[in-house]
Design a protein around this motif. Sequence first.
Motif, PDB file in Angstrom:
ATOM      1  N   SER A  46       8.311  23.491 -12.843  1.00 30.30           N
ATOM      2  CA  SER A  46       8.137  24.648 -13.736  1.00 30.30           C
ATOM      3  C   SER A  46       7.886  24.226 -15.178  1.00 30.30           C
ATOM      4  O   SER A  46       7.400  25.027 -15.975  1.00 30.30           O
ATOM      5  N   PRO A  49       3.517  24.177 -15.295  1.00 29.07           N
ATOM      6  CA  PRO A  49       2.936  25.158 -14.372  1.00 29.07           C
ATOM      7  C   PRO A  49       1.414  25.036 -14.282  1.00 29.07           C
ATOM      8  O   PRO A  49       0.769  24.465 -15.149  1.00 29.07           O
ATOM      9  N   SER A  50       0.880  25.566 -13.202  1.00 30.65           N
ATOM     10  CA  SER A  50      -0.566  25.586 -12.990  1.00 30.65           C
ATOM     11  C   SER A  50      -0.932  26.906 -12.317  1.00 30.65           C
ATOM     12  O   SER A  50      -0.068  27.751 -12.100  1.00 30.65           O
ATOM     13  N   ILE A  53       0.257  27.235  -6.463  1.00 31.47           N
ATOM     14  CA  ILE A  53       1.638  27.075  -6.013  1.00 31.47           C
ATOM     15  C   ILE A  53       1.657  26.641  -4.559  1.00 31.47           C
ATOM     16  O   ILE A  53       0.707  26.880  -3.801  1.00 31.47           O
ATOM     17  N   VAL A 108      -2.248  31.138 -14.934  1.00 31.83           N
ATOM     18  CA  VAL A 108      -0.940  30.490 -14.849  1.00 31.83           C
ATOM     19  C   VAL A 108       0.157  31.553 -14.843  1.00 31.83           C
ATOM     20  O   VAL A 108       1.150  31.424 -14.124  1.00 31.83           O
ATOM     21  N   ALA A 111       0.492  33.000 -11.319  1.00 36.00           N
ATOM     22  CA  ALA A 111       1.133  32.023 -10.434  1.00 36.00           C
ATOM     23  C   ALA A 111       2.620  31.897 -10.758  1.00 36.00           C
ATOM     24  O   ALA A 111       3.459  31.830  -9.849  1.00 36.00           O
ATOM     25  N   THR A 112       2.945  31.888 -12.043  1.00 36.79           N
ATOM     26  CA  THR A 112       4.349  31.770 -12.466  1.00 36.79           C
ATOM     27  C   THR A 112       5.162  32.978 -12.017  1.00 36.79           C
ATOM     28  O   THR A 112       6.274  32.826 -11.492  1.00 36.79           O
ATOM     29  N   PHE A 132       4.928  24.250  -8.306  1.00 32.90           N
ATOM     30  CA  PHE A 132       3.566  24.215  -8.800  1.00 32.90           C
ATOM     31  C   PHE A 132       2.912  22.925  -8.339  1.00 32.90           C
ATOM     32  O   PHE A 132       3.578  21.887  -8.236  1.00 32.90           O
TER      33      PHE A 132
END
Length: 138
Positions: A46, A49-50, A53, A108, A111-112, A132
């Motif tokens: 984390s 992040p990207s 996932i 991002v 995805a987060t 990630f």
Amino acid sequence: PTAQLNSVAEAALDMALGETPTVPTQEATTAATGEVVPDAKIVGRSENPSTHILVHNMFDKDEETEQGWEEDIKLDFEEECSQYGKIFSVLVMSKEPGGKIYASFDSVDSATNCAKALAGRWFDKRQLRVEFVDSVPN
């Protein structure tokens, strides 16, 4: 159990002395074997992040017997996770152990948000772990 009691005792002592107790972080749980097990509610990587996932424990390939189960899981995953943002791709790793699904999002942030929502959640009697990754396999 002894390690857990020691941890609780140390926290109580810290509080009695007016100090802030140390709280275990990502490596919070110790298995019976002495192996450190990451906390499933914490998203792996984390700090970096990207838009991609990897979700672990979504299924058990050895228990899935219904024809087309991979597509069913993929559609369920897409339906659940699309509420966090636009999904570019979902890849169900149906031949590998670990119940892995890769997903790529448009941002991002998307995805987060998805990773945080899924991490530690229970799905079909399995607790999900999320991390990630830099890319998704082809």
